[in-house]
Design an enzyme around this catalytic site. Structure first.
Site, short mmCIF file in Angstrom:
data_model
loop_
_atom_site.label_atom_id
_atom_site.label_comp_id
_atom_site.label_asym_id
_atom_site.label_seq_id
_atom_site.Cartn_x
_atom_site.Cartn_y
_atom_site.Cartn_z
N ASP A 82 0.60 -1.18 -0.05
CA ASP A 82 0.03 -0.02 -0.02
C ASP A 82 0.73 1.38 -0.12
O ASP A 82 1.80 1.35 0.96
CB ASP A 82 -0.87 -0.08 1.43
CG ASP A 82 -1.90 0.90 1.37
OD1 ASP A 82 -2.68 1.44 0.20
OD2 ASP A 82 -2.34 1.45 2.27
N ASP A 104 3.12 4.98 -5.54
CA ASP A 104 2.31 6.32 -5.19
C ASP A 104 3.01 7.42 -5.72
O ASP A 104 3.73 8.06 -4.72
CB ASP A 104 1.97 6.39 -3.51
CG ASP A 104 0.86 7.74 -3.61
OD1 ASP A 104 0.73 8.19 -4.34
OD2 ASP A 104 0.29 7.63 -2.46
N HIS A 178 -7.95 9.97 3.82
CA HIS A 178 -7.46 9.24 4.63
C HIS A 178 -7.45 9.69 6.16
O HIS A 178 -7.67 10.86 6.27
CB HIS A 178 -5.74 8.99 4.39
CG HIS A 178 -5.44 8.47 3.21
ND1 HIS A 178 -4.67 8.78 2.11
CD2 HIS A 178 -5.39 7.14 2.91
CE1 HIS A 178 -4.48 7.92 1.00
NE2 HIS A 178 -4.80 6.64 1.39
N GLY A 179 -7.80 8.51 6.97
CA GLY A 179 -7.75 8.83 8.19
C GLY A 179 -9.48 8.93 8.72
O GLY A 179 -10.20 8.58 8.07
N GLY A 212 -9.09 5.68 1.08
CA GLY A 212 -9.53 6.37 2.15
C GLY A 212 -11.15 6.17 2.33
O GLY A 212 -11.80 7.16 2.31
N ALA A 213 -11.43 5.04 2.24
CA ALA A 213 -12.82 4.56 2.14
C ALA A 213 -13.48 4.28 3.51
O ALA A 213 -14.34 3.50 3.56
CB ALA A 213 -13.02 3.67 0.93
N SER A 214 -13.04 4.38 4.57
CA SER A 214 -13.40 4.01 5.75
C SER A 214 -14.77 4.90 6.08
O SER A 214 -14.84 6.01 5.78
CB SER A 214 -12.51 4.34 7.06
OG SER A 214 -11.57 2.97 7.02
P1 13P Z 1 -8.95 4.83 5.53
O1 13P Z 1 -8.06 5.73 6.19
O2 13P Z 1 -10.22 5.75 5.00
O3 13P Z 1 -9.32 3.62 6.20
O4 13P Z 1 -8.17 4.63 4.09
C1 13P Z 1 -7.23 3.56 4.11
C2 13P Z 1 -6.47 3.74 2.83
O5 13P Z 1 -6.65 4.38 1.88
C3 13P Z 1 -5.27 2.74 2.91
O6 13P Z 1 -4.27 3.04 1.70
O1 G3H Z 2 -3.31 4.95 3.65
C1 G3H Z 2 -2.58 4.51 4.65
C2 G3H Z 2 -3.02 3.24 5.35
O2 G3H Z 2 -4.02 3.77 6.33
C3 G3H Z 2 -1.84 2.88 6.27
O3 G3H Z 2 -1.37 3.75 7.31
O4 G3H Z 2 0.90 4.26 6.93
O5 G3H Z 2 -0.07 4.42 9.10
O6 G3H Z 2 0.33 2.27 8.11
P1 G3H Z 2 -0.06 3.43 7.82
ZN ZN Z 3 -4.65 5.15 0.90
#
Ligand code: 13P
Ligand code: G3H
Ligand code: ZN
Length: 309
Positions: A82, A104, A178-179, A212-214
């Protein structure tokens, strides 16, 4: 079953109008919770590892945990890097057993993003690994990077990017971030489905990825705060919007924050209700179940990939 790439998964997801969940893994309980849910739902699965996760847990531990999950479940599982920050990290994951990597280059100018992504694609494809690229920038916090505003993906750039680089999937920015703090209090969550539609028109049949799909489930934030936390108002992407996206060209939906919230809420609750407890198994067991429940919820409410393994 050995690890698979995402090629077949995405083809079926595109045609079937569903998406595959890509869940971030950092330790054994998270891997187990996610794979138990996917096994129960008979859902295809992407386990993804960030550079931060590799630093935290070490590449070899994560690989061995995922191998154990494969042996335990017999599901089609892809192991994905990721937000690969550079060629070297991607190469190390390709050489080290991953079946999919993201490069990325979204914060670089278009031409530089193309050059870097193409280099990763050439190496990855020569080794049977697939590549996700990104165009446009999400707002939010990811690792050490805090981006204030979205830069929506420009549909005019997607064809050239995909054709020149040879990427296998494309992450786009349409308003997810994200987040846990995706929208300001009082702001109405919205996604730019018009941009998604235009991108799909330019790239027919091509798999799109949403980061960022939470959804940032309010009850979890409340639970965290009930049991001693102090999270400010947190707003995510409504599940029905993500379900709509999953029915379209979006084949991969990334979820990390909702797992973090589920695990943290569970541990906080356990500790508050059992203040004398000091056995990690006692609080990690319900935390693992909370991860499992969250992944099942995503498979059913958002992804639509139950029974597609
Ligand atoms: P969230 O922070 O919305 O869960 O997104 C996670 C993500 O995009 C990891 O690459
Ligand atoms: O998009 C990022 C993910 O939420 C991973 O987060 O880099 O803190 O492990 P991290
Ligand atoms: Zn991401």
């Amino acid at each position: 079953m050995p690890l698979v790439t995402t090629t077949d998964m995405f083809k079926k997801a595109y045609e079937g109008g569903y998406a595959i969940g890509a869940f971030n893994v950092n330790n054994m309980e998270i891997v187990q919770g996610i794979t138990e849910a996917a096994a129960e739902e008979q859902a295809p699965l992407i386990l993804q590892v960030s550079a931060g996760a590799r630093k935290y847990a070490k590449h070899v531990y994560l690989i061995k945990l995922v191998e154990a999950a494969l042996e335990d479940t017999n599901l089609p599982i892809a192991l994905h890097l990721d937000h690969g920050p550079d060629f070297e990290t991607c190469k190390s994951c390709i050489d080290g057993g991953f079946t999919s990597v993201m490069i990325d280059g979204s914060s670089s100018p278009f031409a530089e993003n193309i050059t870097l992504t193409k280099k990763v694609v050439e190496y990855a494809h020569a080794n049977g690994v697939v590549v996700e690229g990104e165009l446009g920038q999400l707002a939010g916090v990811e690792d050490d990077v805090n981006v204030e505003h979205h830069s929506y993906t420009d549909p005019d750039q997607v064809q050239e990017f995909v054709e020149t680089t040879g990427v296998d999937s494309l992450a786009i920015a349409i308003g997810t971030s994200h987040g846990a703090y995706k929208f300001k209090p009082g702001q109405k969550p919205q996604l730019r489905f018009d941009i998604l539609e235009e991108i799909t028109r330019r790239l027919p049949g091509f798999p799109i990825v949403l980061h960022g799909a939470s959804s940032v489930i309010p009850e979890l934030v409340q639970k965290i705060n009930t049991y001693g936390g102090a999270m400010p108002d947190a707003i995510g992407i409504p599940e029905d919007m993500l379900r709509q996206a999953a029915k379209s060209a979006v084949c991969k939906i990334n979820i990390d924050s909702d797992l973090r919230l589920a695990m943290t809420a569970s541990i906080r609750e356990h500790m508050a209700l059992n203040p004398a407890d000091f056995d990690p198994r006692q609080y990690l067991k319900p935390a693992r179940s909370a991860i499992k429940d969250m992944v099942q919820r995503k498979i059913q409410n958002v992804l639509g990939c139950s029974g597609k393994a």
